[in-house]
Design a protein around this motif. Sequence first.
Motif, PDB file in Angstrom:
ATOM      1  N   CYS B 144       6.507 -60.766  76.870  1.00 52.74           N
ATOM      2  CA  CYS B 144       7.928 -60.917  76.034  1.00 52.74           C
ATOM      3  C   CYS B 144       8.828 -60.225  76.457  1.00 52.74           C
ATOM      4  O   CYS B 144       8.569 -58.980  76.897  1.00 52.74           O
ATOM      5  N   GLY B 145      10.239 -60.430  77.178  1.00 53.22           N
ATOM      6  CA  GLY B 145      11.360 -59.509  76.604  1.00 53.22           C
ATOM      7  C   GLY B 145      12.181 -59.850  78.780  1.00 53.22           C
ATOM      8  O   GLY B 145      11.141 -61.249  79.225  1.00 53.22           O
ATOM      9  N   THR B 146      12.349 -59.048  79.090  1.00 55.45           N
ATOM     10  CA  THR B 146      13.058 -59.565  80.433  1.00 55.45           C
ATOM     11  C   THR B 146      12.328 -58.801  81.773  1.00 55.45           C
ATOM     12  O   THR B 146      11.683 -57.184  81.058  1.00 55.45           O
ATOM     13  N   HIS B 147      11.495 -59.328  82.383  1.00 57.95           N
ATOM     14  CA  HIS B 147      11.002 -58.483  83.726  1.00 57.95           C
ATOM     15  C   HIS B 147      11.261 -58.882  84.653  1.00 57.95           C
ATOM     16  O   HIS B 147      11.690 -60.495  85.307  1.00 57.95           O
ATOM     17  N   ILE B 163      14.054 -62.355  88.248  1.00 58.50           N
ATOM     18  CA  ILE B 163      13.785 -61.614  86.945  1.00 58.50           C
ATOM     19  C   ILE B 163      14.124 -63.259  85.352  1.00 58.50           C
ATOM     20  O   ILE B 163      14.655 -63.733  85.916  1.00 58.50           O
ATOM     21  N   CYS B 164      12.920 -63.127  84.500  1.00 58.62           N
ATOM     22  CA  CYS B 164      12.908 -64.254  84.046  1.00 58.62           C
ATOM     23  C   CYS B 164      12.939 -63.200  82.329  1.00 58.62           C
ATOM     24  O   CYS B 164      12.938 -62.513  82.295  1.00 58.62           O
ATOM     25  N   SER B 165      14.005 -63.755  81.748  1.00 55.38           N
ATOM     26  CA  SER B 165      13.982 -63.178  79.762  1.00 55.38           C
ATOM     27  C   SER B 165      13.252 -64.631  79.306  1.00 55.38           C
ATOM     28  O   SER B 165      13.198 -65.676  78.927  1.00 55.38           O
ATOM     29  N   VAL B 166      11.340 -63.444  78.881  1.00 56.04           N
ATOM     30  CA  VAL B 166      10.494 -64.639  78.024  1.00 56.04           C
ATOM     31  C   VAL B 166      11.170 -64.316  76.645  1.00 56.04           C
ATOM     32  O   VAL B 166      10.580 -64.025  76.496  1.00 56.04           O
ATOM     33  N   MET B 167      11.265 -65.071  75.747  1.00 58.93           N
ATOM     34  CA  MET B 167      11.789 -65.087  74.705  1.00 58.93           C
ATOM     35  C   MET B 167      10.650 -65.482  73.816  1.00 58.93           C
ATOM     36  O   MET B 167      10.503 -65.159  72.690  1.00 58.93           O
ATOM     37  N   GLU B 168       9.494 -66.045  74.170  1.00 60.16           N
ATOM     38  CA  GLU B 168       8.190 -66.442  73.201  1.00 60.16           C
ATOM     39  C   GLU B 168       7.143 -66.595  74.473  1.00 60.16           C
ATOM     40  O   GLU B 168       7.167 -67.569  74.964  1.00 60.16           O
ATOM     41  N   SER B 181       1.481 -71.554  75.178  1.00 58.82           N
ATOM     42  CA  SER B 181       3.158 -71.764  74.816  1.00 58.82           C
ATOM     43  C   SER B 181       4.067 -70.547  75.551  1.00 58.82           C
ATOM     44  O   SER B 181       4.278 -69.564  75.040  1.00 58.82           O
ATOM     45  N   ILE B 182       4.998 -71.264  76.199  1.00 61.65           N
ATOM     46  CA  ILE B 182       5.979 -70.229  76.444  1.00 61.65           C
ATOM     47  C   ILE B 182       7.586 -70.666  77.013  1.00 61.65           C
ATOM     48  O   ILE B 182       8.258 -71.373  76.975  1.00 61.65           O
TER      49      ILE B 182
END
Lengths: 241, 241
Positions: B144-147, B163-168, B181-182
């Motif tokens: 989770c977060g921006t990585h 760079i992607c921002s994972v919210m869940e 689930s993502i």
Amino acid sequence: MVIEYDGTDFAGWQRQPAGVTTVQGEIERVLCSVLDEEISLAAAGRTDRGVHALGQVASCMTTSSIELQRLHHALNSLLPPSIRIRDVTEAGESFHARYSALWRSYRYVLALRQSALGYRFSGTYRGKRPPDIDRLNRSASLLCGTHDFSAFSKKGSDPSSTICSVMEASWSVGDGQLVFSITANRFLRSMVRFLVSATLELGAGELSDALASGRCPNALRPAEARGLFFREVGYEPDEMG
Amino acid sequence: MVIEYDGTDFAGWQRQPAGVTTVQGEIERVLCSVLDEEISLAAAGRTDRGVHALGQVASCMTTSSIELQRLHHALNSLLPPSIRIRDVTEAGESFHARYSALWRSYRYVLALRQSALGYRFSGTYRGKRPPDIDRLNRSASLLCGTHDFSAFSKKGSDPSSTICSVMEASWSVGDGQLVFSITANRFLRSMVRFLVSATLELGAGELSDALASGRCPNALRPAEARGLFFREVGYEPDEMG
């Protein structure tokens, strides 16, 4: 053996001449190579082309002393993923998957909305209005008991007897699906698919008439094979060895 | 359009040269014949070969004034049953299925027991022990977060940004299935399938290292395509027209 299969790509259960892929043919071929002897399977239900199974039961005799767990694992390694052996057990000597069966149950699934993912495993609901579940269940209840079901089978397919005892028949609805469940001592060829169409399309009077006369209205077609699942088979507990 | 498809028999979403069947190719061919003009679809996610969709979103421009309900019906009549259009709506002029998307969500299904009926729609759980859901969720929370997710994508496939921002991101278990689930603003090529393998097979330390260094352990392979579902796309409400 208890067997689950996706029947879509098989020409039914029953072994056919070389070049025609059937579930029995596939399992016998693999059994033959694992046990190193000719094997002939007896099955509780000879499902038609395109029909699926959740709990088909098949039995055979073998002189092999292979450990059951090893046999189970070898079968699933060698069979295509559309056939899975769920269980392998040793049965009593008199056990026969077909003749020892007391009852069989089927389920038929109709999709209430079109679905790409559900297409293989459901028939199409063609009604113009939402299903009337009470009416469907009144029709289904007419099937219970012992009747001559010759109106609801493929002609010329079951010469021995057309009398079946239906123990339970009902419709239910939920999760975007309309489901018909039926349990009987035996079934005629395509009988469940004819009964699905009959309870959906015929009035109670027409259905009773067809049952009594052995004649089915000309226009009645069996529901599509892809919605049908052979679900479970019942045996006397001590017959299972 | 909101689109559901069984990706098994398609070479992915994206249009390919003649002779290669893709979801985009099939829908554009049918749109072209219904609207009688060349149509080019933009999609929220270009799914890979064998990946399914529950709620893919695609948009296009047309000069046709065909009624939406008629278009919807014509598309589903002409498309193969493995592609179903769930919804057709008119969007605002600035709407673009890909560029207007705020987030996408995927689901990955692993079968905990072999199943003939579930084979098309689930990957295989290869763990020797039952899944440790708490451990899996601790690993998932690291995502989770921006990585920079370059460790978890097919090389040379996404030159713009990694760079992607994972919210869940979470794992759950139930009904014989283990489900990942993502949700993220964007995904790199094969990223979800790499993350499924990474959370299942790597320790928390290895996973953090891979994320920080952009280098993935050599042995890590993306999970099988058949377990992956492109689930849903989020847009600003007023972007939808």
